[in-house]
Design a protein around this motif. Structure first.
Motif, short mmCIF file in Angstrom:
data_model
loop_
_atom_site.label_atom_id
_atom_site.label_comp_id
_atom_site.label_asym_id
_atom_site.label_seq_id
_atom_site.Cartn_x
_atom_site.Cartn_y
_atom_site.Cartn_z
N PHE A 5 0.85 -1.21 0.00
CA PHE A 5 0.00 0.00 0.00
C PHE A 5 0.88 1.25 0.00
CE2 PHE A 5 -3.13 -3.00 1.60
CZ PHE A 5 -4.26 -2.60 0.91
N SER A 6 0.48 2.25 -0.81
CA SER A 6 1.17 3.54 -0.77
C SER A 6 0.42 4.40 0.26
CB SER A 6 1.12 4.20 -2.15
OG SER A 6 -0.23 4.42 -2.49
N PRO A 7 1.04 5.50 0.72
CA PRO A 7 0.34 6.31 1.73
C PRO A 7 -0.79 7.15 1.13
CG PRO A 7 2.63 7.04 1.45
CD PRO A 7 2.40 5.96 0.46
N ASP A 8 -1.69 6.48 0.44
CA ASP A 8 -2.83 7.14 -0.18
C ASP A 8 -4.04 6.91 0.76
OD1 ASP A 8 -5.27 7.40 -1.57
OD2 ASP A 8 -4.29 7.10 -3.50
N ILE A 9 -4.48 7.98 1.42
CA ILE A 9 -5.46 7.82 2.50
C ILE A 9 -6.75 7.16 2.00
CG2 ILE A 9 -6.89 9.04 4.22
CD1 ILE A 9 -4.54 11.00 4.56
N GLU A 10 -7.20 7.58 0.81
CA GLU A 10 -8.45 7.00 0.29
C GLU A 10 -8.33 5.48 0.11
OE1 GLU A 10 -11.18 8.34 -3.27
OE2 GLU A 10 -10.31 10.02 -2.16
N LYS A 11 -7.21 5.07 -0.40
CA LYS A 11 -7.00 3.62 -0.63
C LYS A 11 -6.88 2.87 0.70
CE LYS A 11 -5.33 3.51 -5.31
NZ LYS A 11 -4.38 4.44 -5.90
N LEU A 12 -6.27 3.52 1.67
CA LEU A 12 -6.11 2.87 2.98
C LEU A 12 -7.48 2.69 3.65
CD1 LEU A 12 -2.95 4.84 4.21
CD2 LEU A 12 -3.03 2.43 3.52
N VAL A 13 -8.31 3.72 3.54
CA VAL A 13 -9.66 3.63 4.13
C VAL A 13 -10.46 2.53 3.42
CG1 VAL A 13 -11.84 4.88 4.48
CG2 VAL A 13 -9.68 6.05 4.91
N ALA A 14 -10.34 2.46 2.11
CA ALA A 14 -11.07 1.43 1.35
C ALA A 14 -10.60 0.02 1.75
CB ALA A 14 -10.86 1.66 -0.15
N ALA A 15 -9.32 -0.11 2.01
CA ALA A 15 -8.80 -1.44 2.40
C ALA A 15 -9.37 -1.86 3.75
CB ALA A 15 -7.27 -1.39 2.45
N ALA A 16 -9.44 -0.91 4.68
CA ALA A 16 -9.98 -1.23 6.01
C ALA A 16 -11.46 -1.57 5.88
CB ALA A 16 -9.79 -0.04 6.94
N ARG A 17 -12.17 -0.84 5.05
CA ARG A 17 -13.60 -1.10 4.84
C ARG A 17 -13.81 -2.53 4.33
NH1 ARG A 17 -18.44 1.86 2.61
NH2 ARG A 17 -19.47 0.36 1.30
N LYS A 18 -12.98 -2.92 3.36
CA LYS A 18 -13.13 -4.25 2.75
C LYS A 18 -12.86 -5.34 3.81
CE LYS A 18 -11.70 -6.75 -1.34
NZ LYS A 18 -10.43 -7.43 -1.45
N LEU A 19 -11.79 -5.14 4.56
CA LEU A 19 -11.42 -6.16 5.55
C LEU A 19 -12.48 -6.30 6.65
CD1 LEU A 19 -7.88 -6.65 6.94
CD2 LEU A 19 -9.79 -6.75 8.50
N LEU A 20 -12.97 -5.14 7.13
CA LEU A 20 -13.89 -5.18 8.27
C LEU A 20 -15.31 -5.55 7.88
CD1 LEU A 20 -12.54 -2.20 10.35
CD2 LEU A 20 -12.48 -4.59 10.99
N ARG A 21 -15.67 -5.21 6.63
CA ARG A 21 -17.05 -5.43 6.20
C ARG A 21 -17.50 -6.87 6.43
NH1 ARG A 21 -21.15 -2.54 3.69
NH2 ARG A 21 -20.02 -0.95 4.79
N GLU A 22 -16.64 -7.82 6.04
CA GLU A 22 -17.08 -9.21 6.22
C GLU A 22 -17.13 -9.61 7.69
OE1 GLU A 22 -13.00 -11.60 5.10
OE2 GLU A 22 -14.25 -10.80 3.48
#
Ligand code: SF4
Length: 385
Positions: free
Chosen positions: A161-178
Motif C-alpha cells: 500500500f502507498s500512503p494514499d489515505i483514500e485507498k487505505l480507508v477502502a482497504a480497512a472497509r473491505k477487511l472489516l465489512r465481512e
C-alpha cells in the motif's frame, strides 16, 4: 519523552489542533444555541451524577420492559465476569470504540478467553494492529502518520500500500465489512443513556457502530454509570452538545438503541431478532464512580462529555499526545487515574505535569475546573490519601 522528540507526531498534532479549533468555532457560530444548551446540560449532569444508582435502576427496569437485559456491575471484576458469562469463548466480536472498554482492558480480556476481537473504528483498528494504545479519546490514532498506516496495512493485508489515505480507508472497509456479518457479537458503549426509556445514544461518523450494533445477533453494551441522565429529552441535549464541542456541526450518524430487533409483521406476533440483534445486554458499571460523586470538587470529572476539546487546548498534550494521560488524558486523566483507576503513582505523575494554566476550562462545555481539581489532587497525594 519519545513523543515529544518525534517531529511527525508534533506535525500531526498541530494540524489536528488547528482543524479542531476552526471546525468547532464554525459549528458554534452556525448553531449558537449550543452554548446555552451546554449550561442546561451542566445542570442535568450535576443532578444526574448525584443519583447514578437510582438512574441505573430505572434504566435497567426500562430495558427489561423493552425485552433487553440490564446488569449493574459494582466493580471492574463484576463487569468482566458478566461479560465473560455472556460471551463465552471462541467467538468473533466486532467492537466500537469505547473508553470504558479501555478502562477495564476489555479487548485484552476477551482475547485471553480465546475470542477474536476486531476494533472497527478505523483509528482504534490501527492502534490494535500496531499493538499500541489510544492517544486521544476521539481520535485514537491521532499520532500515526499515513506512511506508518500504509506500512502496517501492507503487513497485515499482505499487499503493498502507498500512503494514499483514500485507498487505505477502502482497504480497512473491505477487511472489516465481512467481519461485521460474520461476527457472533457486537459490542459498544454509549455517549449518553436516557434512564426513563433505557435508550442508548451512539454518536459516530464512520458507520462502524451502526454495523457493529446492528449486524451481529447479539449486542452487548458496557456503559459507565456517569452516562445516565433522567429523560430522553435530557439525553438528546447531552448528545447535541457533545458532538458540537467534538467539532461537528452534525455527525454522520446518531443511533438510538432501546430494545432488541423485533417484528410483528406476521399475524401481529412479536418476534425478536428481525434484521438486527435478537439479544441486547446493557451493563452499567460503577467501578468507583459513585464514591467519586461524593467528592465536592473532584466529582466534576464525571460531568465530562468526552468531547475531547480540552486536549486540543492543552499545551502539554500538544507536545506529548497521549503520553500525558492514562486511561483518560490530561488534567481530567489525572483525576481519573487517582479516583477511579486508583493508580496514585500515575496520578501523581500527571498531576505534577499539569501546568494548571486553565486553558482547558475555557473550552470545556461543562466548565470543568481542571486547575482547581489538580490543586486538590496534589493535596490528596501529599497527604497520602
Ligand atoms: S473535560 Fe470538558 S472539554 Fe475535556 S473532554 Fe470532558 S467535556 Fe470535553
Amino acid at each position: 519523552m519519545e513523543a515529544a522528540h518525534n517531529e511527525r507526531i508534533r506535525i500531526a498534532l498541530s494540524r489536528a489542533i488547528k482543524s479542531y479549533r476552526a471546525n468547532t468555532n464554525d459549528a458554534l457560530k452556525k448553531f449558537p444555541h449550543t452554548v446555552k444548551m451546554a449550561e442546561e446540560v451542566l445542570e442535568i449532569k450535576e443532578k444526574a451524577i448525584g443519583q447514578m444508582e437510582k438512574l441505573a435502576q430505572q434504566a435497567g427496569e426500562a430495558i427489561e420492559e423493552n425485552k433487553g437485559k440490564a446488569y449493574i456491575a459494582k466493580t471492574v471484576d463484576n463487569a468482566l465476569t458478566i461479560i465473560t458469562s455472556l460471551v463465552g469463548r471462541n467467538k468473533l466480536i466486532v467492537k466500537g470504540k469505547s473508553m470504558t472498554g479501555e478502562e477495564i482492558g476489555l479487548r485484552e480480556h476477551l482475547e485471553e478467553h480465546g475470542n477474536e476481537v476486531y476494533e472497527t473504528d478505523l483509528g482504534e483498528f490501527i492502534i490494535q494492529k500496531l499493538g499500541s494504545r489510544p492517544m486521544h479519546i476521539l481520535s485514537p490514532a491521532i499520532h500515526v502518520p499515513k506512511e506508518d498506516v500504509a506500512q502496517l496495512f501492507s503487513k497485515i493485508i499482505g499487499q503493498e500500500f502507498s500512503p494514499d489515505i483514500e485507498k487505505l480507508v477502502a482497504a480497512a472497509r473491505k477487511l472489516l465489512r465481512e467481519k461485521f456479518f460474520q461476527a457472533d457479537i457486537g459490542m459498544s458503549s454509549a455517549n449518553v443513556v436516557a434512564a426513563d426509556t433505557g435508550t442508548l445514544f451512539l454518536i459516530e461518523n464512520e458507520g462502524n457502530i451502526r454495523l457493529a450494533t446492528g449486524a451481529p445477533p447479539v449486542h452487548i453494551a458496557l456503559v459507565g454509570m456517569e452516562k445516565l441522565v433522567p429523560t430522553l429529552g435530557d439525553a438528546y441535549k447531552v448528545a447535541e452538545v457533545t458532538w458540537r464541542y467534538a467539532n461537528y456541526a452534525v455527525p454522520s450518524y446518531v443511533s438510538l438503541v432501546s430494545a432488541p430487533s423485533k417484528t410483528g409483521d406476521i399475524e401481529k406476533v412479536t418476534t425478536y431478532g428481525a434484521h438486527g440483534p435478537k439479544e441486547l445486554h446493557i451493563i452499567f458499571m460503577d467501578a468507583g464512580r459513585t464514591d467519586l460523586a461524593k467528592h465536592p470538587l473532584l466529582r466534576q470529572v464525571l460531568y465530562c462529555l468526552r468531547c475531547g476539546g480540552c486536549l486540543y487546548e492543552c499545551p502539554v498534550y500538544a507536545v506529548t499526545a497521549g503520553h500525558f494521560g492514562d486511561k483518560y488524558f490530561a488534567g481530567v486523566g489525572a483525576v481519573w487515574a487517582a479516583m477511579v483507576s486508583r493508580d496514585m503513582e500515575k496520578a501523581a505523575a500527571l498531576a505534577y505535569t499539569c501546568l494548571t494554566c486553565g486553558r482547558c476550562k475555557v473550552r470545556c462545555p461543562m466548565q470543568i475546573d481542571v486547575p482547581e481539581m489538580i490543586v486538590e489532587l496534589r493535596k490528596l497525594i501529599a497527604e497520602g490519601d
